[in-house]
Design a protein around this motif. Structure first.
Motif, PDB file in Angstrom:
ATOM      1  N   ASP A  83      61.128  40.796  58.253  1.00 52.71           N
ATOM      2  CA  ASP A  83      61.641  39.049  58.189  1.00 52.71           C
ATOM      3  C   ASP A  83      61.619  38.449  57.412  1.00 52.71           C
ATOM      4  OD1 ASP A  83      61.871  36.574  59.218  1.00 52.71           O
ATOM      5  OD2 ASP A  83      60.080  37.068  60.449  1.00 52.71           O
ATOM      6  N   GLY A  84      62.805  37.483  56.441  1.00 50.80           N
ATOM      7  CA  GLY A  84      62.913  36.730  55.675  1.00 50.80           C
ATOM      8  C   GLY A  84      63.285  35.986  55.738  1.00 50.80           C
ATOM      9  N   ARG A  85      63.547  35.093  57.497  1.00 48.75           N
ATOM     10  CA  ARG A  85      63.915  33.879  57.044  1.00 48.75           C
ATOM     11  C   ARG A  85      63.227  32.565  56.821  1.00 48.75           C
ATOM     12  NH1 ARG A  85      63.133  34.837  63.346  1.00 48.75           N
ATOM     13  NH2 ARG A  85      61.739  35.945  62.839  1.00 48.75           N
ATOM     14  N   ASN A  86      63.971  31.940  56.601  1.00 49.94           N
ATOM     15  CA  ASN A  86      63.172  30.517  55.768  1.00 49.94           C
ATOM     16  C   ASN A  86      62.556  30.527  56.454  1.00 49.94           C
ATOM     17  OD1 ASN A  86      65.734  29.527  57.391  1.00 49.94           O
ATOM     18  ND2 ASN A  86      65.686  28.266  55.144  1.00 49.94           N
ATOM     19  N   ASN A  87      62.653  30.302  58.709  1.00 54.85           N
ATOM     20  CA  ASN A  87      62.343  29.489  59.568  1.00 54.85           C
ATOM     21  C   ASN A  87      62.080  30.513  60.905  1.00 54.85           C
ATOM     22  OD1 ASN A  87      62.084  27.515  61.707  1.00 54.85           O
ATOM     23  ND2 ASN A  87      61.148  26.359  60.742  1.00 54.85           N
ATOM     24  N   SER A  88      61.059  31.087  61.377  1.00 58.68           N
ATOM     25  CA  SER A  88      61.463  31.770  62.440  1.00 58.68           C
ATOM     26  C   SER A  88      61.894  30.387  64.230  1.00 58.68           C
ATOM     27  CB  SER A  88      60.078  31.508  63.049  1.00 58.68           C
ATOM     28  OG  SER A  88      59.383  31.023  62.789  1.00 58.68           O
ATOM     29  N   LEU A  89      61.789  29.104  63.816  1.00 60.60           N
ATOM     30  CA  LEU A  89      62.533  28.407  65.252  1.00 60.60           C
ATOM     31  C   LEU A  89      64.276  28.307  65.139  1.00 60.60           C
ATOM     32  CD1 LEU A  89      59.819  26.543  65.934  1.00 60.60           C
ATOM     33  CD2 LEU A  89      60.311  28.099  66.918  1.00 60.60           C
ATOM     34  N   THR A  90      64.651  27.705  63.676  1.00 61.33           N
ATOM     35  CA  THR A  90      65.839  27.350  63.507  1.00 61.33           C
ATOM     36  C   THR A  90      65.885  27.914  61.722  1.00 61.33           C
ATOM     37  OG1 THR A  90      65.969  25.760  65.141  1.00 61.33           O
ATOM     38  CG2 THR A  90      67.680  25.736  63.878  1.00 61.33           C
ATOM     39  N   PRO A  91      65.804  29.276  62.188  1.00 65.44           N
ATOM     40  CA  PRO A  91      66.565  29.988  60.717  1.00 65.44           C
ATOM     41  C   PRO A  91      68.135  29.171  60.083  1.00 65.44           C
ATOM     42  CG  PRO A  91      66.877  31.600  62.352  1.00 65.44           C
ATOM     43  CD  PRO A  91      66.125  29.831  62.904  1.00 65.44           C
ATOM     44  N   THR A  92      68.134  28.772  58.584  1.00 67.16           N
ATOM     45  CA  THR A  92      69.322  29.010  58.183  1.00 67.16           C
ATOM     46  C   THR A  92      69.528  29.833  56.765  1.00 67.16           C
ATOM     47  OG1 THR A  92      68.158  26.716  56.646  1.00 67.16           O
ATOM     48  CG2 THR A  92      69.429  26.328  58.570  1.00 67.16           C
ATOM     49  N   ASN A  93      68.528  30.449  56.665  1.00 70.61           N
ATOM     50  CA  ASN A  93      68.231  31.484  55.290  1.00 70.61           C
ATOM     51  C   ASN A  93      67.783  33.340  55.317  1.00 70.61           C
ATOM     52  OD1 ASN A  93      69.947  32.208  52.709  1.00 70.61           O
ATOM     53  ND2 ASN A  93      67.356  31.834  51.766  1.00 70.61           N
ATOM     54  N   GLY A  94      68.464  33.712  55.176  1.00 68.73           N
ATOM     55  CA  GLY A  94      67.294  34.747  55.060  1.00 68.73           C
ATOM     56  C   GLY A  94      68.024  36.138  56.267  1.00 68.73           C
ATOM     57  N   ILE A  95      67.016  36.932  56.616  1.00 73.83           N
ATOM     58  CA  ILE A  95      67.584  38.211  57.255  1.00 73.83           C
ATOM     59  C   ILE A  95      66.156  38.519  58.429  1.00 73.83           C
ATOM     60  CG2 ILE A  95      67.720  40.443  57.601  1.00 73.83           C
ATOM     61  CD1 ILE A  95      69.471  40.644  54.799  1.00 73.83           C
ATOM     62  N   ASN A  96      67.231  38.560  59.115  1.00 77.43           N
ATOM     63  CA  ASN A  96      65.526  39.295  60.247  1.00 77.43           C
ATOM     64  C   ASN A  96      66.167  40.754  60.765  1.00 77.43           C
ATOM     65  OD1 ASN A  96      64.515  39.500  63.468  1.00 77.43           O
ATOM     66  ND2 ASN A  96      62.741  38.984  62.409  1.00 77.43           N
TER      67      ASN A  96
END
Length: 434
Positions: free
Chosen positions: A263-276
């Protein structure tokens, strides 16, 4: 455990909001895609969120601490001017807009509605009681305890309890849910392309995971478990033996497995960048109390990226498979907005969907999405190969909790069965993600 939730894609709408359905959805970690249309609970993100531009006061509020009760610093000798309850908890001090950040981060008891828009169960409504504990030394490690119950338009009912938190100084992320319910559903096997109705009555469903962090780069791994007891009833007679043996009896399942997650998201609810992304396998065996031996495999990828200051996009790729002597109603299904839950099931299922979002302001966003999916009936041939199934639509979002990164909104999607309406809390894929 988000993968469990996403398996609100595998109770065959059998309880895929927010991380059991809230508990109910968890219980139903098996209702293919019901989770798509059950509104997830707006909970604080599990992952660190960029604090750029956030004031000390906002940091304290997000940590659950009291924020000053004054609108402005009073002159010496003047009594402080107190904020009203509404202004303190439901109005953002930065832009004056409606915002739930302070209310959600405060902790304690929060009553929340559950709105179900999935056509397969004729919609529905429920209520969840959410208890949040936000550690003051680390606001990201929120402990969630959720009790919930719901009822749908076709008579399905359910309820349960879900808990998620951290142990061993945050190195272990655990999730566990327990629940029960009655689910009136519809399947489309090869011999009945127009569908057959059935009921699954869950005496209990218990599922969870315990993921141990590997280093500090977002990787984790650990065991997953899934135990259920249910009785199934079919409303028609004269069905093929391959289907008939799954119904009008009581089934106990017991599965243990293992998952590797990133999990590399910038936010777990409404991510705009990263990977899960994650890969998991669960094995139902007699040694674990299961009446049948079968296996479930999942490999999911979700990517998010910005294309400038106002545009951002996302892409999902999902593979779900099942092998062995599995009950037909546990077969995975295509999960796309615009495709009816558990309408297209198979032994192997692939789904992909892309989304492009245009941020109009700090609060409002417009988006468009589209995707395709396909199923392979496999060796048992319970279901037909679906061929390529396409769906898409558009929607909007409002940033309801700026400090927590939570968007809410509405999607209208079109697929093979026509128009489908969704109420979204967080990203539309939130329940499928880890």
């Amino acid at each position: 455990m988000r993968s469990r939730m996403r398996q609100v894609s595998q109770l065959s709408v059998q309880l895929r909001l927010a991380h059991v359905l809230v508990a109910c959805a968890f219980l139903c970690a098996g209702v293919p895609a019901l989770g798509q249309s059950i509104t997830p609970l707006p909970l604080p993100p599990d992952q660190p969120v960029s604090r750029q531009g956030v004031t000390d006061e906002e940091t304290q509020a997000a940590a659950g601490n009291d924020v000053p009760d004054t609108d402005v610093t009073p002159d010496a000798g003047e009594p402080p001017k107190k904020k009203s309850f509404i202004k303190r908890y439901f109005v953002d001090e930065e832009d004056g807009k409606v915002d739930f950040s302070n209310f959600l981060a405060k902790g304690g008891f929060i009553p929340l509605p559950i709105i179900i828009t999935e056509p397969v169960v004729d919609g529905g409504f429920g209520l969840a009681a959410v208890f949040l504990t936000v550690p003051k030394d680390n606001p990201n490690r929120v402990r969630r305890r959720i009790g919930a119950a719901f009822k749908t338009g076709n008579g399905s009912t359910g309820g349960g309890y879900f808990e998620a938190g951290y142990a061993f100084d945050g190195r272990l992320n655990y999730r566990v849910g327990i629940g029960r319910g009655n689910f009136r559903l519809e399947a489309f096997p090869a011999f009945a392309p127009n569908g057959i109705k059935y009921t699954n009555r869950y005496k209990y469903g218990i599922l969870g995971s315990a993921l141990w962090s590997i280093g500090d780069q977002g990787w984790s791994a650990g065991p997953v478990f899934d135990f259920r007891k249910l009785s199934s009833g079919l409303e028609i007679a004269g069905v093929p033996e391959g289907i008939a043996r799954d119904f009008n009896n009581t089934l106990t399942t017991g599965a243990l497995g293992f998952g590797v997650h990133f999990d590399g998201r910038n936010n777990s609810l409404t991510p705009t960048n990263g990977i899960n992304t994650f890969v998991e396998g669960k094995f139902n065996r007699g040694a674990f109390g299961s009446d049948r031996d079968y296996e479930e495999y999942d490999a999911h990828f979700y990517g998010f990226s910005r294309f400038g200051s106002s545009l951002h996009g996302s892409l999902k790729l999902e593979f779900d498979g099942i092998r062995g002597d599995y009950p037909s109603y546990f077969a995975p299904a295509i999960t796309l907005r615009g495709v009816q839950a558990i309408r297209y099931q198979g032994q192997n299922v692939v789904s992909t969907e892309a989304e492009l979002a245009w941020q109009l302001s700090n609060r409002w966003t417009l988006l468009a999405f589209g995707g395709v999916g396909a199923t392979d009936a496999g060796s048992r041939r319970i279901f037909k190969d679906s061929g390529l199934i396409a769906a898409g639509g558009a929607g909007f979002r409002y940033r309801l909790a700026r400090k927590l990164g939570l968007d809410v909104g509405i999607d209208i999607a079109y697929g093979p069965g026509g128009r489908v309406f969704y109420i979204q809390f967080g990203h539309a894929w939130a329940l499928r993600m880890d």
